[in-house]
Motif scaffolding. Structure first.
Motif, short mmCIF file in Angstrom:
data_model
loop_
_atom_site.label_atom_id
_atom_site.label_comp_id
_atom_site.label_asym_id
_atom_site.label_seq_id
_atom_site.Cartn_x
_atom_site.Cartn_y
_atom_site.Cartn_z
N ARG A 185 4.58 6.84 10.60
CA ARG A 185 4.02 5.57 11.02
C ARG A 185 2.57 5.48 10.57
O ARG A 185 1.87 6.48 10.51
N ILE A 186 2.13 4.28 10.27
CA ILE A 186 0.72 4.04 9.98
C ILE A 186 0.10 3.46 11.25
O ILE A 186 0.67 2.55 11.85
N THR A 189 10.87 5.07 1.98
CA THR A 189 12.27 5.41 1.69
C THR A 189 13.06 5.20 2.96
O THR A 189 12.69 5.70 4.03
N PHE A 190 14.14 4.44 2.84
CA PHE A 190 15.00 4.17 3.99
C PHE A 190 16.41 4.66 3.70
O PHE A 190 16.82 4.71 2.53
N CYS A 191 17.16 4.98 4.75
CA CYS A 191 18.58 5.21 4.53
C CYS A 191 19.37 4.10 5.22
O CYS A 191 18.99 3.61 6.28
N HIS A 249 0.82 -1.21 0.00
CA HIS A 249 0.00 0.00 0.00
C HIS A 249 0.86 1.27 0.00
O HIS A 249 0.42 2.32 -0.44
N MET A 250 2.08 1.17 0.54
CA MET A 250 2.90 2.38 0.72
C MET A 250 4.29 2.16 0.13
O MET A 250 4.80 1.04 0.09
N MET A 251 4.91 3.28 -0.28
CA MET A 251 6.31 3.24 -0.72
C MET A 251 7.14 3.89 0.39
O MET A 251 6.90 5.06 0.74
N SER A 309 16.89 3.12 8.45
CA SER A 309 16.12 4.15 9.14
C SER A 309 15.06 4.67 8.18
O SER A 309 15.39 5.05 7.04
N LEU A 310 13.82 4.69 8.64
CA LEU A 310 12.73 5.15 7.78
C LEU A 310 12.80 6.67 7.61
O LEU A 310 12.86 7.40 8.59
N VAL A 311 12.80 7.10 6.36
CA VAL A 311 12.93 8.52 6.06
C VAL A 311 11.59 9.10 5.60
O VAL A 311 11.24 10.23 5.93
N ASN A 312 10.83 8.30 4.83
CA ASN A 312 9.60 8.82 4.25
C ASN A 312 8.64 7.69 3.92
O ASN A 312 9.07 6.57 3.61
N LEU A 313 7.34 7.99 3.99
CA LEU A 313 6.31 7.04 3.58
C LEU A 313 5.35 7.76 2.65
O LEU A 313 4.89 8.85 2.97
N GLU A 314 5.02 7.14 1.51
CA GLU A 314 4.05 7.76 0.59
C GLU A 314 3.04 6.71 0.18
O GLU A 314 3.40 5.54 -0.01
N VAL A 315 1.81 7.15 0.00
CA VAL A 315 0.80 6.25 -0.54
C VAL A 315 1.13 5.97 -2.00
O VAL A 315 1.53 6.87 -2.74
N SER A 328 0.25 8.65 6.58
CA SER A 328 1.11 8.43 7.73
C SER A 328 1.14 9.67 8.61
O SER A 328 0.86 10.77 8.17
#
Lengths: 328, 260
Positions: free
Chosen positions: B16-17, A141-143, A137-139, B221-227, B11
């Motif tokens: 976080r969801i 981005t990780f570092c 459902h989501m994309m 490390s989570l930087v961003n979440l997009e639908v 998010s």
């Protein structure tokens, strides 16, 4: 400057697909990264012609063949650890081999690993990756901060194959067939999978979902697919209930297809299945439920009984065929 | 995950969801693994191989409902490693906890686990645990058959087929796609008699890991979440009946696109 290395599995017969996936993953990464080695893992049956053919496809000039008795991950990990350079990026295909190698190598080398990635890029000393999460459902981005960085590609990625260069490849061979192999896996018998009936290359596919209700419903849909000259595929609930064979599975655990036309019948539109059909040119959804998620993800939707519509479609196409034959 | 409506896939600022309200179910891979172990235990008697089935979970008190079901199905010991915090995108932490638990208990020689979770889909925990313990790990396992006290026979999927191998214990088996492997349902009598057995609880600090996770960092490390926007036009094809709709479908959209 960092280097990237590629690890390919020549025990499998899909090296071109592995390379295409890695090229699709690293379109942006490779601008700032020097080329290291391509490791091609295979058995002693590869002759010199096979090696040259495979080497020509490799994305790097330096190609190292690792020859093993069988696909033993510990032997491959030991070999990669011997030649490991900290700070570098190691790239793997999307298969279970690629995932396992990325995870284990990342852990063993005190680096980091990321699996199923759709995109990777480098910014100063940090590698960024993108992958689908939350059941696609989501994309996210990780570092990744700890090197070496071990990354496996997502299924279904396609990138431009490397151009055959004019410069000669530098080929080396590491023969591990005489080494002592750990004896924890013995008496291995291999059964080859039956080909999946052309789902990967079909231009017209009919996908059945949970709405088929039972095996009889799935069989009827398979016959309907035959009647309209489409390849038949199925969602996870259909296959896991043994209403259709495993090789018909479409989605993140099965085939990722890209036909010109895809008809979904009784499919809810769960993200895991949709990931397998989203590259279709044209999607038609047939479902009794007008609020099913698939109805917002298709080009054309029909709210009706899928078996009835497909029966009628078959009759319509047969009539059209007969008219054309008569006209000729 | 498909229970969450499309509007909810937004998010929060901390990336976080909120899935706290979503009904929890066993992952299909864990479910397959549990049923395979019960079947393995059923068959092992014929091979003269004594088997004890234990279950471990890391999570909240509500997870104990599943452990009670496993007691009712014949599992010997069920343990919950207490963690009220939702830990996501940190498989290294999960593998580290399980590794410490196993080192402390020192009684397992076969670990069976599902190959991935629905939310993270990274497939990392089985292999990271294998690296922590120094054990081999076979993935995409579809069948486990008793062999003798020191070995199991395992059928697993590989890139172009299936392999069947005899595997020396100890090892980790990561379960893949297994058709028709739903967890059996305990009888009411078994639920009443066995389902009330005490669940062992272990605190994370007892495993030598800080409750606030000090000094620990995830690989990623989570930087961003997009639908992911997958919407298409969704043109509704109307008609009086299935025949009319099929005719319109062919004439308007399929003719010229597909071969007759």
């Amino acid at each position: 400057m960092k280097r990237f290395h590629v690890v390919l599995n020549a025990f499998s017969d899909d090296i071109e697909k592995q390379i295409s996936e890695i090229c699709g993953l690293t379109e942006y990464l490779l601008e700032d990264v020097k080329k290291g080695n391509t490791f091609i893992v295979g058995d002693g049956k590869m002759d010199e012609d096979d090696k040259h053919r495979l080497a020509e496809m490799a994305p790097t000039k330096s190609v190292i063949f690792v020859i093993l008795k069988n696909l033993h991950t510990e032997m491959i990990l030991d070999c990669l650890m011997e030649t490991m350079c900290f700070g570098d990026v190691y790239l793997f295909g999307s298969s279970s081999f690629g995932q396992e190698m990325a995870i284990r190598l990342g852990k063993r080398s005190d680096g980091s690993s990321a699996t199923g990635c759709q995109w990777a890029a480098l910014s100063e000393s940090i590698v960024y990756v993108k992958k689908q999460v939350y059941s696609n459902h989501m994309m996210a981005t990780f570092c990744m901060e700890n090197s070496p960085f071990c990354i496996s590609a997502a299924r279904g990625l396609e990138g431009a194959m490397p151009k055959a260069g004019k410069s000669e490849k530098e080929i080396k061979t590491i023969d591990k067939t005489k080494d002592q192999y750990p004896a924890n896996l013995t008496n291995t018998i291999f059964e080859e999978k039956k080909p999946s009936g052309g789902l990967q290359t079909a231009s017209f596919v009919l996908v059945g979902g949970r709405g088929v209700k039972n095996k009889a419903g799935a069989d009827a849909l398979a016959r309907a697919a035959e009647g309209i000259h489409a390849e038949f595929g199925a969602s996870r609930p259909v296959v896991m209930n043994a209403w259709a064979a495993m090789d018909k599975l479409i989605g993140v655990s099965g085939s990722m297809i890209h036909p010109k036309v895809c008809i979904t019948a009784g499919v809810s539109g769960a993200a895991a299945l949709y990931a397998g059909i989203e590259k279709s040119g044209f999607i038609i959804a047939i479902n009794r439920d007008e609020n099913a998620p698939i109805m917002r993800k298709a080009d054309v939707v029909i709210v009706d009984d899928c078996q009835e519509v497909l029966r009628a479609l078959q009759i319509c196409m047969e009539k059209e065929r007969a008219d054309e034959t008569q006209a000729d | 995950m498909d229970q969450i409506s499309e509007e909810e896939w937004a998010s929060d600022p901390a990336n976080r969801i909120d899935t706290s309200y979503v009904k929890k179910i066993l992952s299909c891979y864990d479910e397959s693994g549990l049923e395979m172990m019960l079947k393995f235990s059923d068959e092992s008697g014929d091979f003269g191989v004594p088997v004890q089935l234990d279950a471990v979970t890391i999570g909240r008190k509500m997870n104990e409902n599943y452990l009670k079901t496993l007691y009712a199905l014949g599992f010997t010991e069920a343990t919950r490693i207490e963690c009220e915090k939702e830990i996501q995108f940190w498989p290294e932490w999960t593998a580290g906890i399980l590794s410490e638990f196993m080192n402390q208990t020192e009684r397992y020689d076969l670990v069976v686990m599902g190959n991935r979770s629905a939310d993270e889909e990274n497939g990392k925990v089985p292999f990271l645990l294998a690296e922590e313990l120094g054990w081999p790990c076979i993935s995409q396992v579809v069948e486990i058959i008793p062999e003798d006290e020191a070995h199991v026979k395992v059928r697993y999927e590989v890139d172009n087929g299936y392999c069947t191998s005899v595997v020396q214990l100890p090892c980790i088996l990561s379960i893949g796609d297994v058709p028709c492997s739903f967890l059996r349902v305990p009888t009411l009598k078994d639920r009443m008699q066995k389902g009330k057995k005490e669940i062992h609880r272990v605190k994370i600090e007892d495993l030598g890991i800080s409750e606030t996770f000090e000094g620990l960092q995830p690989d990623l490390s989570l930087v961003n979440l997009e639908v992911i926007d997958q919407s298409r036009p969704g043109v509704i094809l109307d008609g009086m009946n299935a025949e009319e709709k099929a005719e319109k479908l062919y004439q308007t959209y399929l003719k010229g696109r597909v071969e007759l």
